[in-house]
Design a protein around this motif. Structure first.
Motif, mmCIF file in Angstrom:
data_model
loop_
_atom_site.group_PDB
_atom_site.id
_atom_site.type_symbol
_atom_site.label_atom_id
_atom_site.label_comp_id
_atom_site.label_asym_id
_atom_site.label_seq_id
_atom_site.Cartn_x
_atom_site.Cartn_y
_atom_site.Cartn_z
ATOM 1 N N VAL A 209 0.865 -1.182 0.000
ATOM 2 C CA VAL A 209 0.000 0.000 0.000
ATOM 3 C C VAL A 209 0.899 1.228 0.000
ATOM 4 O O VAL A 209 1.740 1.382 0.885
ATOM 5 C CB VAL A 209 -0.934 0.030 1.231
ATOM 6 C CG1 VAL A 209 -1.759 1.298 1.248
ATOM 7 C CG2 VAL A 209 -1.822 -1.203 1.273
ATOM 8 N N ASN A 210 0.721 2.080 -1.021
ATOM 9 C CA ASN A 210 1.463 3.329 -1.064
ATOM 10 C C ASN A 210 0.564 4.431 -1.620
ATOM 11 O O ASN A 210 -0.548 4.173 -2.072
ATOM 12 C CB ASN A 210 2.762 3.181 -1.868
ATOM 13 C CG ASN A 210 2.520 2.811 -3.311
ATOM 14 O OD1 ASN A 210 1.559 3.241 -3.938
ATOM 15 N ND2 ASN A 210 3.404 2.002 -3.860
ATOM 16 N N ASN A 211 1.048 5.650 -1.579
ATOM 17 C CA ASN A 211 0.230 6.788 -2.003
ATOM 18 C C ASN A 211 -0.016 6.822 -3.505
ATOM 19 O O ASN A 211 -1.060 7.297 -3.950
ATOM 20 C CB ASN A 211 0.856 8.099 -1.522
ATOM 21 C CG ASN A 211 0.751 8.209 -0.017
ATOM 22 O OD1 ASN A 211 -0.292 7.936 0.553
ATOM 23 N ND2 ASN A 211 1.832 8.578 0.630
ATOM 24 N N ASP A 212 0.901 6.311 -4.298
ATOM 25 C CA ASP A 212 0.676 6.245 -5.747
ATOM 26 C C ASP A 212 -0.513 5.345 -6.057
ATOM 27 O O ASP A 212 -1.342 5.655 -6.913
ATOM 28 C CB ASP A 212 1.921 5.735 -6.475
ATOM 29 C CG ASP A 212 3.074 6.714 -6.421
ATOM 30 O OD1 ASP A 212 2.820 7.924 -6.201
ATOM 31 O OD2 ASP A 212 4.226 6.278 -6.596
ATOM 32 N N LEU A 213 -0.593 4.230 -5.356
ATOM 33 C CA LEU A 213 -1.719 3.316 -5.548
ATOM 34 C C LEU A 213 -3.027 3.988 -5.145
ATOM 35 O O LEU A 213 -4.048 3.837 -5.813
ATOM 36 C CB LEU A 213 -1.488 2.037 -4.740
ATOM 37 C CG LEU A 213 -2.523 0.931 -4.887
ATOM 38 C CD1 LEU A 213 -2.655 0.486 -6.340
ATOM 39 C CD2 LEU A 213 -2.151 -0.244 -3.998
ATOM 40 N N MET A 214 -2.975 4.768 -4.075
ATOM 41 C CA MET A 214 -4.181 5.483 -3.640
ATOM 42 C C MET A 214 -4.670 6.411 -4.737
ATOM 43 O O MET A 214 -5.869 6.471 -5.022
ATOM 44 C CB MET A 214 -3.878 6.280 -2.364
ATOM 45 C CG MET A 214 -5.073 6.953 -1.747
ATOM 46 S SD MET A 214 -6.097 5.764 -0.872
ATOM 47 C CE MET A 214 -7.659 6.066 -1.623
ATOM 48 N N GLY B 239 -13.207 7.211 -4.865
ATOM 49 C CA GLY B 239 -12.976 8.647 -4.985
ATOM 50 C C GLY B 239 -13.914 9.484 -4.140
ATOM 51 O O GLY B 239 -13.656 10.663 -3.909
ATOM 52 N N GLU B 240 -14.993 8.882 -3.643
ATOM 53 C CA GLU B 240 -15.946 9.594 -2.786
ATOM 54 C C GLU B 240 -15.792 9.239 -1.313
ATOM 55 O O GLU B 240 -16.621 9.624 -0.497
ATOM 56 C CB GLU B 240 -17.374 9.286 -3.244
ATOM 57 C CG GLU B 240 -17.689 9.799 -4.629
ATOM 58 C CD GLU B 240 -19.088 9.433 -5.081
ATOM 59 O OE1 GLU B 240 -19.899 8.944 -4.259
ATOM 60 O OE2 GLU B 240 -19.376 9.632 -6.279
ATOM 61 N N THR B 241 -14.748 8.498 -0.974
ATOM 62 C CA THR B 241 -14.520 8.145 0.424
ATOM 63 C C THR B 241 -13.532 9.121 1.049
ATOM 64 O O THR B 241 -12.833 9.849 0.343
ATOM 65 C CB THR B 241 -13.947 6.711 0.545
ATOM 66 O OG1 THR B 241 -12.663 6.664 -0.077
ATOM 67 C CG2 THR B 241 -14.876 5.677 -0.079
ATOM 68 N N SER B 242 -13.474 9.123 2.360
ATOM 69 C CA SER B 242 -12.467 9.934 3.037
ATOM 70 C C SER B 242 -11.094 9.294 2.823
ATOM 71 O O SER B 242 -10.997 8.129 2.408
ATOM 72 C CB SER B 242 -12.774 10.007 4.534
ATOM 73 O OG SER B 242 -12.521 8.751 5.143
ATOM 74 N N SER B 243 -10.055 10.031 3.139
ATOM 75 C CA SER B 243 -8.695 9.486 2.994
ATOM 76 C C SER B 243 -8.499 8.257 3.861
ATOM 77 O O SER B 243 -7.889 7.277 3.429
ATOM 78 C CB SER B 243 -7.647 10.543 3.358
ATOM 79 O OG SER B 243 -7.686 11.604 2.437
ATOM 80 N N GLY B 244 -9.025 8.292 5.077
ATOM 81 C CA GLY B 244 -8.885 7.149 5.980
ATOM 82 C C GLY B 244 -9.637 5.926 5.486
ATOM 83 O O GLY B 244 -9.129 4.804 5.542
#
Length: 183
Positions: A10-15, A70-75
């Motif tokens: 899990v990394n930020n690019d994947l997010m 894309g409509e969820t919070s970051s957490g």
């Protein structure tokens, strides 16, 4: 490729890649195919759907199943990605800067999630923030410029002196119930 199959990453690019119109369920199921989203050529079995449901339940994101990530919070999005990484039941989970863009509540939820996962999996956490290190993590490696500076048991490595030397600034470090904080 053998090693890759043993790791959930899990990394930020994947997010960022998963922030499109894919539902949380699609993102989790896509972990079976090492893709982003489920495509027409992917054959999703009933066993895959059951496993996706199990992992989403464990990470408390079942209520997001049909919602676009894309409509969820970051957490919430981070927990969906962790579910994606765990769907194949890898022995180890690698998290690269997992608390980026999380508020205090989401950070607490992330730590609680990691504590659940740590009961069954090895977690490799890449971070600059000692407060992300959960009590279950026993080993810490300090690195600078790609080189290992210190490696060993958490209590021996995670000290104010070691962190001050690593970052080049005076650091005070506290430990409360297995969680470290510094300033």
């Amino acid at each position: 490729f053998e090693l890759r199959a043993m790791l959930g990453i899990v990394n930020n690019d994947l997010m960022q890649s998963c922030r499109g119109s894919y539902s949380a369920r699609e993102v989790v199921l896509s972990g079976f195919f090492s893709s982003i989203g489920v495509w027409p050529n992917h054959e999703v079995t009933a066993a895959m759907e059951r496993r996706a449901d199990e992992v989403m339940e464990l990470l408390e994101v079942s209520h997001l199943a049909e919602r676009p990530v894309g409509e969820t919070s970051s957490g919430e999005g981070r927990r969906v990605l962790i579910a994606r990484a765990l769907v194949n039941d890898p022995p180890a989970l690698i998290l690269d800067e997992p608390s980026t863009s999380l508020d205090l509540r989401a950070m607490r939820e992330l730590r609680e999630t990691l504590r659940k996962i740590a009961a069954d999996k090895t977690i490799i956490l890449v971070t600059h923030h000692v407060d992300e290190i959960i009590p279950e993590m026993e080993r810490v490696i300090l690195m600078s410029s790609g080189q290992v500076v210190k490696d060993g048991p958490k209590a021996d490595v995670l000290t104010a002196a070691n962190l001050s030397a690593l970052f080049g600034v005076p650091i005070d470090l506290t430990n409360r119930d297995g969680y470290y904080s510094c300033w």
